[in-house]
Design a protein around this motif. Structure first.
Motif, mmCIF file in Angstrom:
data_model
loop_
_atom_site.group_PDB
_atom_site.id
_atom_site.type_symbol
_atom_site.label_atom_id
_atom_site.label_comp_id
_atom_site.label_asym_id
_atom_site.label_seq_id
_atom_site.Cartn_x
_atom_site.Cartn_y
_atom_site.Cartn_z
ATOM 1 N N UNK A 205 36.805 46.969 45.255
ATOM 2 C CA UNK A 205 38.027 46.167 45.331
ATOM 3 C C UNK A 205 37.971 45.061 44.293
ATOM 4 N N UNK A 206 39.147 44.587 43.939
ATOM 5 C CA UNK A 206 39.243 43.476 42.998
ATOM 6 C C UNK A 206 40.106 42.378 43.608
ATOM 7 N N UNK A 207 39.534 41.197 43.736
ATOM 8 C CA UNK A 207 40.249 40.004 44.184
ATOM 9 C C UNK A 207 39.792 38.867 43.272
ATOM 10 N N UNK A 208 40.712 38.231 42.532
ATOM 11 C CA UNK A 208 40.273 37.101 41.691
ATOM 12 C C UNK A 208 39.502 36.056 42.498
ATOM 13 N N UNK A 218 34.280 43.965 42.823
ATOM 14 C CA UNK A 218 33.188 43.979 43.796
ATOM 15 C C UNK A 218 32.987 45.360 44.407
ATOM 16 N N UNK A 219 31.743 45.579 44.839
ATOM 17 C CA UNK A 219 31.401 46.741 45.653
ATOM 18 C C UNK A 219 30.953 46.203 47.000
ATOM 19 N N UNK A 313 43.462 46.448 38.166
ATOM 20 C CA UNK A 313 42.518 46.397 39.295
ATOM 21 C C UNK A 313 41.668 47.666 39.327
ATOM 22 N N UNK A 314 40.994 47.914 38.227
ATOM 23 C CA UNK A 314 40.237 49.159 38.099
ATOM 24 C C UNK A 314 38.887 48.912 37.447
#
Length: 325
Positions: A205-208, A218-219, A313-314
């Motif tokens: 996932x990607x969250x600033x 992040x994993x 977001x990749x």
């Protein structure tokens, strides 16, 4: 004589020298260099430079027999290479009229002519699943138009037990579920439809920011639910995957570019202890990665980040994996 061997060696870039078993010196001589320096892994090719030179007649044919047949991509190149003295750039020169590979044997028929008294041919060997954990050797030989023959026996090279997969595409909210056992990435629907929950090691996932803190790419293992509170997870995800984030391990084979000489090998994955590991890794950027151990202890892996994209977001990753039990 000096001109002949100067031509012979001009096409060779030394990266790894191997022990020679040359026959007694004669009008036809040969030498072998192994150019690749990393572990021999299925999915990557070993590269050799086989050099021949003759003082009598012309070079006629080159042959190599491997003790284990290689896979697709095994064989000689039709081209030699030399460095242009004016530009410093390596340039190809066709030196073989035909190349074939049948089983474990590859051959190259040389073009002939006045410039065929010295050549350096490239030979590529693609390890197969059958070769994993085994040693492979190569017997090179060359013949000249005068009937002379010369041979070169290579040392043994161990084929890695690792699996390798490059450029897996991860997307937040879509292809976000990573399975080390399958070396694959799934969507939520694919996980549910194929009952893969037990195989999912972490979610991308990607969250600033998250809860006011910088988070980024992040994993997260399913066990770390507080970081996945806004993700609609497939049913049944519970695994606690160990991750040891690294910023200094830029594996050349996973990176897929020249200029790096760091390689993850079997022993690195066998001996990784995960003493200080967590069940998540955040703030990941390109050229970073993490050693990962599956919850059931069956696999250890190194997951390398090739690229990230904040807008989409990749993330692109590549994986080396070793089965531990």
């Amino acid at each position: 004589m000096k001109k002949l061997w100067t031509l012979l060696l001009a096409g060779v870039v030394l990266q790894a020298c191997q022990k020679s078993d040359d026959e007694a010196s004669g009008p036809l001589q040969n030498d072998l260099l192994k150019k690749t320096t990393g572990p021999a892994v299925v999915g990557d090719r070993m590269e050799f430079a086989y050099a021949l030179g003759t003082l009598e007649g012309q070079l006629k044919e080159v042959r190599v027999e491997a003790t284990i047949a290689g896979g697709t991509g095994t064989g000689f190149s039709r081209y030699s290479w030399y460095t242009n003295r004016n530009t410093g750039v390596d340039q190809p020169v066709q030196t073989a009229s035909d190349t074939t590979t049948t089983g474990a044997v590859s051959t190259a028929s040389l073009l002939g002519g006045e410039n065929q008294s010295a050549v350096t041919l490239r030979y590529y060997y693609a390890p197969t699943e059958e070769a994993k954990g085994r040693d492979v050797r190569f017997r090179f030989s060359g013949t000249s138009s005068t009937g002379k023959e010369v041979r070169f026996e290579s040392p043994a090279y161990r084929i890695s037990r690792m699996d390798m997969k490059r450029t897996l595409q991860l997307t937040d909210g879509a292809k976000a579920y990573v399975s080390i056992a399958d070396m694959a990435v799934y969507t939520k629907e694919e996980v549910e439809r194929n009952n893969l929950a037990a195989k999912i090691d972490f979610v991308y996932l990607y969250r600033p920011t998250l809860s006011g803190f910088t988070f980024g790419h992040a994993w997260v293992a399913p066990s770390r639910s507080e970081y996945l509170s806004d993700v609609s997870l497939p049913a049944g995800l519970t695994t606690r995957t160990l991750m040891d984030k690294r910023v200094d391990v830029k594996d050349a084979q996973l990176r897929g570019t020249a200029g790096f000489d760091v390689y993850i090998d079997d022993i690195d994955l066998e001996r990784t202890t995960f003493t200080n590991a967590s069940d998540y890794a955040f703030g990941l950027t390109a050229d970073q990665g993490a050693f990962v151990k599956t919850a059931n202890g069956a696999y250890a892996a190194y997951v390398y980040v090739n690229a990230v994209n904040n807008t989409e977001k990749s993330m692109t990753v590549s994986i080396k994996r070793l089965q531990l039990n």
